[in-house]
Structure formats: C-alpha cells, structure tokens
Design a protein around this motif. Structure first.
Motif, mmCIF file in Angstrom:
data_model
loop_
_atom_site.group_PDB
_atom_site.id
_atom_site.type_symbol
_atom_site.label_atom_id
_atom_site.label_comp_id
_atom_site.label_asym_id
_atom_site.label_seq_id
_atom_site.Cartn_x
_atom_site.Cartn_y
_atom_site.Cartn_z
ATOM 1 N N VAL A 171 1.080 -1.601 0.124
ATOM 2 C CA VAL A 171 -0.052 -0.651 -0.209
ATOM 3 C C VAL A 171 1.131 1.707 -0.354
ATOM 4 C CG1 VAL A 171 -1.713 1.534 1.104
ATOM 5 C CG2 VAL A 171 -1.890 -0.742 1.109
ATOM 6 N N VAL A 172 1.948 1.541 0.927
ATOM 7 C CA VAL A 172 2.762 2.468 1.108
ATOM 8 C C VAL A 172 3.432 2.653 -0.143
ATOM 9 C CG1 VAL A 172 4.742 2.918 1.528
ATOM 10 C CG2 VAL A 172 3.293 2.682 3.625
ATOM 11 N N PHE A 173 3.817 2.184 -0.982
ATOM 12 C CA PHE A 173 4.325 1.686 -2.565
ATOM 13 C C PHE A 173 3.204 2.404 -3.182
ATOM 14 C CE2 PHE A 173 5.206 0.460 -6.717
ATOM 15 C CZ PHE A 173 6.724 0.322 -7.211
ATOM 16 N N VAL A 174 2.380 2.018 -3.840
ATOM 17 C CA VAL A 174 1.759 2.681 -4.287
ATOM 18 C C VAL A 174 1.178 3.929 -3.560
ATOM 19 C CG1 VAL A 174 0.399 0.438 -5.138
ATOM 20 C CG2 VAL A 174 -1.242 1.213 -3.901
ATOM 21 N N LEU A 175 1.179 4.335 -2.758
ATOM 22 C CA LEU A 175 1.061 5.739 -2.425
ATOM 23 C C LEU A 175 1.784 6.165 -2.715
ATOM 24 C CD1 LEU A 175 -0.604 5.639 1.022
ATOM 25 C CD2 LEU A 175 -1.681 5.916 -0.618
ATOM 26 N N VAL A 176 3.107 6.528 -2.046
ATOM 27 C CA VAL A 176 4.555 7.218 -3.025
ATOM 28 C C VAL A 176 4.292 7.368 -4.767
ATOM 29 C CG1 VAL A 176 7.139 6.750 -3.437
ATOM 30 C CG2 VAL A 176 6.270 5.883 -1.294
ATOM 31 N N HIS A 177 3.864 6.650 -5.340
ATOM 32 C CA HIS A 177 3.696 7.225 -6.676
ATOM 33 C C HIS A 177 2.429 7.779 -7.093
ATOM 34 C CE1 HIS A 177 3.232 6.093 -11.456
ATOM 35 N NE2 HIS A 177 1.713 5.984 -10.119
ATOM 36 N N SER A 178 1.614 7.846 -6.434
ATOM 37 C CA SER A 178 0.272 8.265 -6.714
ATOM 38 C C SER A 178 0.904 10.027 -6.160
ATOM 39 C CB SER A 178 -1.352 7.832 -6.419
ATOM 40 O OG SER A 178 -0.410 8.037 -4.912
ATOM 41 N N VAL A 179 1.602 10.080 -4.772
ATOM 42 C CA VAL A 179 1.715 11.573 -4.248
ATOM 43 C C VAL A 179 3.623 11.929 -5.309
ATOM 44 C CG1 VAL A 179 2.846 12.429 -2.315
ATOM 45 C CG2 VAL A 179 1.261 11.049 -1.674
ATOM 46 N N LEU A 180 4.188 11.711 -5.657
ATOM 47 C CA LEU A 180 5.285 11.833 -5.989
ATOM 48 C C LEU A 180 5.503 13.053 -7.013
ATOM 49 C CD1 LEU A 180 8.946 11.815 -6.390
ATOM 50 C CD2 LEU A 180 8.409 9.644 -7.193
ATOM 51 N N TRP A 181 4.294 12.444 -8.095
ATOM 52 C CA TRP A 181 4.603 12.538 -9.510
ATOM 53 C C TRP A 181 3.510 14.259 -9.449
ATOM 54 C CZ3 TRP A 181 8.683 10.761 -10.949
ATOM 55 C CH2 TRP A 181 8.976 9.434 -10.640
ATOM 56 N N ALA A 182 3.538 14.310 -8.949
ATOM 57 C CA ALA A 182 2.222 15.512 -8.823
ATOM 58 C C ALA A 182 2.674 16.496 -7.696
ATOM 59 C CB ALA A 182 0.117 15.296 -7.711
ATOM 60 N N ILE A 183 3.768 15.958 -6.605
ATOM 61 C CA ILE A 183 3.546 17.738 -6.172
ATOM 62 C C ILE A 183 5.194 18.376 -6.615
ATOM 63 C CG2 ILE A 183 4.755 17.962 -3.935
ATOM 64 C CD1 ILE A 183 2.805 16.098 -2.349
ATOM 65 N N ALA A 184 5.598 16.473 -7.499
ATOM 66 C CA ALA A 184 7.138 17.196 -7.591
ATOM 67 C C ALA A 184 6.817 18.232 -9.331
ATOM 68 C CB ALA A 184 8.269 16.162 -8.620
ATOM 69 N N LEU A 185 5.839 18.286 -9.998
ATOM 70 C CA LEU A 185 5.719 18.928 -11.108
ATOM 71 C C LEU A 185 4.790 19.706 -10.963
ATOM 72 C CD1 LEU A 185 3.263 16.304 -13.520
ATOM 73 C CD2 LEU A 185 5.533 17.397 -14.149
ATOM 74 N N ASN A 186 4.061 20.057 -9.741
ATOM 75 C CA ASN A 186 4.161 21.139 -9.113
ATOM 76 C C ASN A 186 4.767 22.459 -8.395
ATOM 77 O OD1 ASN A 186 0.775 21.800 -8.966
ATOM 78 N ND2 ASN A 186 1.083 19.861 -8.970
#
Length: 306
Positions: A171-186
C-alpha cells in the motif's frame, strides 16, 4: 527729411477682440442642500449579507442542500439495500463511531497514509532540488514524470504484490507513486516561475544551492507547492481506499477500504455508505481545516493571494 514708417499690422499677430460680457456670463446654479442633517458614509450590512460573506457558512449551506437531495432521493427510491437515506447513513455512522469500529479503521488508514505521503514529499523535494540545481536534473525529472505520471497507481498493485508481498508495504508503494509526481511537477513549475530578480537578490546575499532554495525559491513558489500538496493528498487518499480493498485484510487490521469491502460482501449497504461518509468527512476536514489554515498563515499572510 526723415520719413517714419508705420508698423504693418498682421492679422495673425493682432490681439483677439475682447469678449463681450454677454457671451462670458453664465447663470449661477444653486442647489438646495438636504435639511436632513449629517450624511451617513457608513452603512451596516444586513444579517443576510454578513452571513453570505462567511465562507464556511456558504459551504455548510451547499452540504445541507446535498443532504436534503440525498434524503429525498433515498425516500423516493424506498430501497435501503440499494440506496439508503441520509438519516439512515448518519445513524449507522454514529453507531460505528460509538462502537469504535470506524475510529479504529480510520486510524489504520491515516497511519498508512502518513507514511506514504511523507515518503512521497521527501522524494519530490529531492527530485525538484536536483532539477533546479542542474540541467541534467531537470531532464531527469521531466523524463520520469512523463513516464510514470500517466501510469495509474492501481495498475502497480500486481507489481507491488510481487515485490513487497501482502501487507502495508504494498500500500505504501502505490501511495508514494500517487503522491510523488503530482508534488514534484507543481513544485518544479513553481520554482521555474520565480522571477530572475528574486534569484539575483538571493545570489547577491551569498545564497547558493540549498540555502537559495530554502530562503528564496520555496517562499516565492509556495502557492504552487501548496497546490501540489493538495493534489498529492487527494490522489493518495483515494488510492489508499482503493488499495485497502485488496491489501487491507492482509496487514492484520484493515482500514476504511476493507471496512467498506466487508460490509459490501455482507450486503450491509448502510454501513458501506457510512464508510464512504467517513472518507468524505476526513477529506473535507483536511481540505477546509488543515490546508486552509496553512494557506491562511502563509500565502494570505504574505499577500500572495486575495
């Protein structure tokens, strides 16, 4: 004998004729003033206008209208197994709160969310700092986001199962994937929007690398950073609930997603709606209390947003 010449008169140099008093005279205009006394320059707002200016009250009114529509549709349908009423959902929610079932499930979900969300923020900060510091870092961030950002987190569930097994790690793995790119892009977009003037001011004060990012770039780009945090939170919250439907029971104590799934199998539709109601309430609290206070103490206080 000396002759005197009279000066030639030019029409353009001739002085204009004096205006007639009849042409310049205007009648005086006298306006009678009001005898009511002092003029009021300040007027108190009515109760309705004062209430309308309160954001929380407007949002509460929207929620109340939605609740009424929900209740009316549930009563009209008259099928609790398919669509329970709002009042029945609130009763089931209150019963689950008193029994401690929903608080326990919500605590498990929030703990898992905090771990994945925190790791995603740290990785996003490292990537964006690297991207600001070098062109290779920028190319790396843009390439990774173009590759993985369009990839749904749910699509990684089979790989998470193979790599991390059943439990919280998947669960933590898929959470990191969902969070990482949105925050990095913005965050990266916010850093790039900072004016060169502010950057040169920081350089003139001797700021370099991490000190420049901390003292100049982060405050100037904080509106974009906060937007990325909000988007990342929303992605992580819905990904968590979906992932718990698969992995929640394997960790020994399921979260809200598994609570919804169990009640769905038992045909307890009212409890299913109570679980969904809990997910909505937590989302409203985070958006309108936590993020709203952060925005009030930073962006609005700094005068970066009206």
């Amino acid at each position: 004998m000396t002759a005197t010449l009279a000066p030639l008169s030019s029409p353009s140099l001739a002085s204009p004729p004096l205006a007639s008093p009849l042409l310049t005279q205007r009648p005086e205009i006298v306006r009678e003033t009001s005898a009511s006394g002092a003029i009021s320059v300040e007027q108190r707002l009515s109760f309705a206008e004062l209430a309308y200016r309160q954001s929380w009250l407007r949002k509460a009114a929207v929620l109340a209208v939605l609740a009424v529509i929900w209740e009316a549709y549930g009563r009209w349908l008259d099928n609790p197994l398919l669509f329970p009423t709002f009042s029945a959902t609130v009763e089931a929610f209150a019963a689950a709160i008193l029994s401690g079932e929903i608080p326990t499930k919500a605590l498990v979900s929030l703990q898992t969310l905090a771990i994945g969300y925190g790791i995603g923020i740290v990785l996003a900060a490292l990537l964006t700092t690297l991207a600001i510091g070098s062109r290779i870092g920028t190319d790396l961030l843009e390439t990774l986001t173009a590759m993985f950002n369009p990839l749904p987190a749910i699509a990684l569930l089979p790989l998470a199962l193979i790599w991390f097994g059943l439990g919280q790690g998947s669960v933590v793995f898929v959470l990191v994937h969902s969070v990482l790119w949105a925050i990095a892009l913005n965050t990266h977009a916010g850093f790039r929007s900072v004016s060169n003037t502010l950057r040169m001011v920081g350089l003139n004060y001797g700021l370099r690398n991490l000190s420049l990012v901390r003292a100049i770039l982060i405050p100037a780009a904080f509106p974009s950073i906060l937007t990325g945090l909000k988007v990342g939170w929303a992605f992580a919250w819905r990904t968590l609930i979906a992932a718990e439907l698969v992995f929640g029971v394997s960790s020994g104590s399921g979260g809200l997603g598994w609570y919804i799934f169990e009640n769905r199998n038992a045909l307890e539709t009212t409890n299913v709606f109570a679980g969904l109601f809990t997910v909505i309430m937590i989302g409203l609290f985070v958006e309108n209390v936590i993020f709203a206070n952060i925005e009030k103490k930073t962006i609005r206080r700094w005068g970066m947003q009206h």
